[in-house]
Design a protein around this motif. Structure first.
Motif, PDB file in Angstrom:
ATOM      1  N   ALA A 165      -3.610  -4.860 -16.978  1.00 52.79           N
ATOM      2  CA  ALA A 165      -3.186  -3.613 -17.156  1.00 52.79           C
ATOM      3  C   ALA A 165      -4.148  -2.461 -17.016  1.00 52.79           C
ATOM      4  O   ALA A 165      -3.885  -1.294 -16.843  1.00 52.79           O
ATOM      5  N   THR A 166      -5.424  -2.840 -17.254  1.00 56.26           N
ATOM      6  CA  THR A 166      -6.530  -1.843 -17.191  1.00 56.26           C
ATOM      7  C   THR A 166      -7.165  -1.630 -15.839  1.00 56.26           C
ATOM      8  O   THR A 166      -7.979  -0.774 -15.703  1.00 56.26           O
ATOM      9  N   SER A 167      -6.777  -2.415 -14.984  1.00 55.06           N
ATOM     10  CA  SER A 167      -7.347  -2.411 -13.859  1.00 55.06           C
ATOM     11  C   SER A 167      -6.460  -2.289 -12.524  1.00 55.06           C
ATOM     12  O   SER A 167      -5.298  -2.924 -12.384  1.00 55.06           O
ATOM     13  N   LEU A 168      -6.778  -1.572 -11.419  1.00 50.55           N
ATOM     14  CA  LEU A 168      -5.857  -1.302 -10.379  1.00 50.55           C
ATOM     15  C   LEU A 168      -5.872  -2.690  -9.482  1.00 50.55           C
ATOM     16  O   LEU A 168      -6.857  -3.418  -9.584  1.00 50.55           O
ATOM     17  N   PRO A 169      -5.040  -2.848  -8.642  1.00 52.40           N
ATOM     18  CA  PRO A 169      -4.813  -4.128  -7.678  1.00 52.40           C
ATOM     19  C   PRO A 169      -5.839  -4.137  -6.424  1.00 52.40           C
ATOM     20  O   PRO A 169      -6.613  -2.940  -6.141  1.00 52.40           O
ATOM     21  N   LEU A 170      -6.546  -5.128  -6.294  1.00 58.64           N
ATOM     22  CA  LEU A 170      -7.113  -5.425  -5.023  1.00 58.64           C
ATOM     23  C   LEU A 170      -6.071  -5.497  -3.908  1.00 58.64           C
ATOM     24  O   LEU A 170      -5.392  -6.286  -3.957  1.00 58.64           O
ATOM     25  N   ALA A 171      -6.255  -4.460  -2.731  1.00 62.68           N
ATOM     26  CA  ALA A 171      -5.437  -4.672  -1.518  1.00 62.68           C
ATOM     27  C   ALA A 171      -5.882  -5.580  -0.554  1.00 62.68           C
ATOM     28  O   ALA A 171      -7.052  -5.063  -0.001  1.00 62.68           O
ATOM     29  N   ILE A 172      -5.281  -6.473  -0.161  1.00 58.58           N
ATOM     30  CA  ILE A 172      -5.891  -7.387   1.019  1.00 58.58           C
ATOM     31  C   ILE A 172      -4.935  -6.993   2.215  1.00 58.58           C
ATOM     32  O   ILE A 172      -3.769  -7.527   2.064  1.00 58.58           O
ATOM     33  N   CYS A 204       7.074  -5.238  -3.100  1.00 53.96           N
ATOM     34  CA  CYS A 204       6.632  -4.189  -3.975  1.00 53.96           C
ATOM     35  C   CYS A 204       6.090  -3.121  -3.413  1.00 53.96           C
ATOM     36  O   CYS A 204       5.706  -3.046  -2.087  1.00 53.96           O
ATOM     37  N   ALA A 205       6.002  -1.672  -4.100  1.00 53.24           N
ATOM     38  CA  ALA A 205       5.516  -0.727  -3.363  1.00 53.24           C
ATOM     39  C   ALA A 205       4.323  -0.176  -4.222  1.00 53.24           C
ATOM     40  O   ALA A 205       4.377  -0.607  -5.310  1.00 53.24           O
ATOM     41  N   PRO A 206       3.346   0.471  -3.450  1.00 51.93           N
ATOM     42  CA  PRO A 206       2.102   1.036  -4.228  1.00 51.93           C
ATOM     43  C   PRO A 206       2.473   1.719  -5.531  1.00 51.93           C
ATOM     44  O   PRO A 206       3.262   2.456  -5.298  1.00 51.93           O
ATOM     45  N   GLU A 224      -4.281   1.386   7.354  1.00 52.42           N
ATOM     46  CA  GLU A 224      -3.788   2.795   6.667  1.00 52.42           C
ATOM     47  C   GLU A 224      -3.294   2.675   5.454  1.00 52.42           C
ATOM     48  O   GLU A 224      -3.545   3.512   4.617  1.00 52.42           O
ATOM     49  N   VAL A 225      -2.480   1.491   5.282  1.00 53.94           N
ATOM     50  CA  VAL A 225      -1.651   1.680   3.771  1.00 53.94           C
ATOM     51  C   VAL A 225      -2.847   1.213   2.673  1.00 53.94           C
ATOM     52  O   VAL A 225      -2.755   1.817   1.900  1.00 53.94           O
ATOM     53  N   ALA A 226      -3.916   0.450   3.025  1.00 55.01           N
ATOM     54  CA  ALA A 226      -4.911   0.104   2.092  1.00 55.01           C
ATOM     55  C   ALA A 226      -5.846   1.261   1.797  1.00 55.01           C
ATOM     56  O   ALA A 226      -6.033   1.669   0.707  1.00 55.01           O
ATOM     57  N   VAL A 227      -6.207   2.098   2.906  1.00 57.64           N
ATOM     58  CA  VAL A 227      -7.016   3.287   2.680  1.00 57.64           C
ATOM     59  C   VAL A 227      -6.309   4.437   1.902  1.00 57.64           C
ATOM     60  O   VAL A 227      -6.898   4.943   0.926  1.00 57.64           O
ATOM     61  N   ALA A 228      -5.018   4.263   2.312  1.00 55.50           N
ATOM     62  CA  ALA A 228      -4.363   5.530   1.331  1.00 55.50           C
ATOM     63  C   ALA A 228      -4.465   5.153  -0.327  1.00 55.50           C
ATOM     64  O   ALA A 228      -4.378   6.037  -0.933  1.00 55.50           O
ATOM     65  N   ALA A 229      -4.066   3.710  -0.355  1.00 49.70           N
ATOM     66  CA  ALA A 229      -3.866   3.281  -1.751  1.00 49.70           C
ATOM     67  C   ALA A 229      -5.220   3.575  -2.702  1.00 49.70           C
ATOM     68  O   ALA A 229      -5.079   4.008  -3.781  1.00 49.70           O
ATOM     69  N   CYS A 230      -6.421   3.287  -1.865  1.00 41.65           N
ATOM     70  CA  CYS A 230      -7.411   3.568  -2.567  1.00 41.65           C
ATOM     71  C   CYS A 230      -7.770   5.034  -2.968  1.00 41.65           C
ATOM     72  O   CYS A 230      -8.342   5.422  -3.773  1.00 41.65           O
ATOM     73  N   GLN A 231      -7.498   5.672  -1.709  1.00 42.65           N
ATOM     74  CA  GLN A 231      -7.650   7.189  -1.879  1.00 42.65           C
ATOM     75  C   GLN A 231      -6.828   7.785  -2.888  1.00 42.65           C
ATOM     76  O   GLN A 231      -7.125   8.887  -3.537  1.00 42.65           O
ATOM     77  N   GLN A 232      -5.590   7.262  -3.117  1.00 42.03           N
ATOM     78  CA  GLN A 232      -4.517   7.936  -4.055  1.00 42.03           C
ATOM     79  C   GLN A 232      -4.675   7.311  -5.413  1.00 42.03           C
ATOM     80  O   GLN A 232      -3.688   7.485  -6.397  1.00 42.03           O
ATOM     81  N   GLY A 233      -5.804   6.522  -5.563  1.00 41.48           N
ATOM     82  CA  GLY A 233      -5.883   5.920  -6.875  1.00 41.48           C
ATOM     83  C   GLY A 233      -4.856   4.821  -7.500  1.00 41.48           C
ATOM     84  O   GLY A 233      -4.516   4.673  -8.357  1.00 41.48           O
ATOM     85  N   LEU A 234      -4.283   4.081  -6.192  1.00 40.28           N
ATOM     86  CA  LEU A 234      -3.267   3.147  -6.308  1.00 40.28           C
ATOM     87  C   LEU A 234      -3.700   1.864  -6.213  1.00 40.28           C
ATOM     88  O   LEU A 234      -3.335   0.885  -6.344  1.00 40.28           O
ATOM     89  N   ALA A 235      -4.978   1.705  -5.612  1.00 42.99           N
ATOM     90  CA  ALA A 235      -5.813   0.609  -5.719  1.00 42.99           C
ATOM     91  C   ALA A 235      -7.431   0.545  -5.926  1.00 42.99           C
ATOM     92  O   ALA A 235      -7.736   1.611  -5.807  1.00 42.99           O
TER      93      ALA A 235
END
Length: 351
Positions: free
Chosen positions: A5-12, A63-65, A105-116
């Motif tokens: 719960a304290t960490s964001l996911p790693l996007a593969i 699931c969704a980011p 693109e999905v992975a980069v966006a998730a990292c940039q938006q604080g979702l990964a």
């Protein structure tokens, strides 16, 4: 495989759909070796089909980011991206080039938006991407540079032993960090690309990320020459004498511990490697052939200079192994562990 719960996911990103990227992700999930808080990015139907072909009981949960990940053991959460065309393992189809780019693109966006917390990439096939309409594509590294809007990135590969700062396990021949001054260039273009400006940018970036990402307080960097015998004083090429040596002298005056240039055939020996924290090679195969001999399948690729954490495997798509269940997921496991380590250090540095 519950998400912390304290960490964001790693996007593969699952990479080339006809290659082993989907297989490796599923194999780690099925064996319980997928680290906590991982999510795949790809086509759920492809992953379910591949799991069936491999004989793996891995429920694929869409699931969704931003949504909580599945907490069930041996379950693979997936952020869906749809294929453009059906896939047969081992058979390339340029129709799916845009699909592969979309996963990135999905992975980069998730990292940039604080979702990964980070992105970890399975291998893609450069030829398919180019044939699919992306004519300027030269690889993950350069694409990520442009997607993130940074002027320079550096490709560095590290064996599993070398993912930590120096310790008693550092043996030189097993522990290697190798960065590249040039990456995906034809060999005939390499010499022209070795300029004082490029070497300065790359070395500074390497020094900075060895400090910031790897926690090495005073990095020691050994630099390969471009030519045999490091140019033999100008008799086997002038690049060392006229370009590399003066640039290193300037960098040393600026406080960077950079050594060389050394002949590559003697630098890559345990006696020399024990004295440094990383090697800067002039071109792709000069450095990576040695690293992959030392630790193939147990090494990871790191892109330095990005505003996000990205790691990858140390191998290609292995089309001949796709769908057979014989591929080794070891490098993906190393890349995932490294991504978590680097993302945690990044969070600490930001405090």
């Amino acid at each position: 495989m519950s998400a912390n719960a304290t960490s964001l996911p790693l996007a593969i990103t699952t990479g080339e759909p006809a290659g082993i990227g989907p297989d490796l992700t599923l194999m780690l999930a099925a064996s319980g070796q997928l680290p906590e808080g991982c999510v795949a990015i790809g086509d759920p139907a492809l992953l379910r089909q591949r799991a069936q072909q491999l004989g793996l009981d891995v429920p694929v949960v869409e699931c969704a980011p931003g949504e909580p990940l599945s907490m069930a053991q041996a379950t693979l959460p997936v952020w869906p991206v749809a294929l453009a065309a059906p896939v047969t393992p081992g058979v390339l189809d340029s129709a799916n080039a845009a699909y592969v780019i979309k996963t990135l693109e999905v992975a980069v966006a998730a990292c940039q938006q604080g979702l990964a917390a980070a992105m970890v990439t399975a291998p893609l096939h450069k030829g398919v991407i180019i044939e699919g309409g992306f004519s300027g594509f030269t690889g993950h590294t350069e694409w990520l540079r442009d997607a993130c809007g940074v002027p320079e990135v550096v490709m560095m590969l590290a064996t599993d032993v070398a993912l930590h700062a120096r310790g008693p396990e550092w043996q030189g021949e097993r522990g290697l960090r190798v960065a590249l001054a040039t990456t995906h260039l034809p060999l005939r273009d390499v010499a022209d690309a070795i300029t004082p400006e490029r070497l300065t940018r790359v070395t500074r970036l390497l020094d900075a990320d060895l400090r910031g990402q790897f926690g090495i307080a005073a990095p020691r960097i050994a630099v390969c020459g471009l030519n045999p015998h490091a140019g033999e004083g100008g008799h086997l090429g002038f690049e060392e004498r006229d370009i590399i040596e003066p640039t290193l002298t300037t960098l040393r005056a600026q406080g960077i511990d950079v050594r060389g240039p050394y002949p590559a055939d003697t630098l890559f020996t345990p006696r020399h490697l024990r004295e440094v924290d990383a090697v800067l090679a002039m071109y792709h195969d000069q450095g990576l052939a040695v690293l992959k001999y030392a630790g193939f399948g147990q090494a990871a690729n790191i892109t330095l200079g990005l505003p996000l954490v990205r790691t990858s495997v140390d191998h290609g798509t292995a089309l001949d192994l796709a769908g057979r269940g014989t591929a080794d997921p070891g490098s993906l496991g190393v890349a995932l562990r490294l991504a978590r380590q680097l993302s945690q250090r990044q969070k600490t540095n930001e405090r």
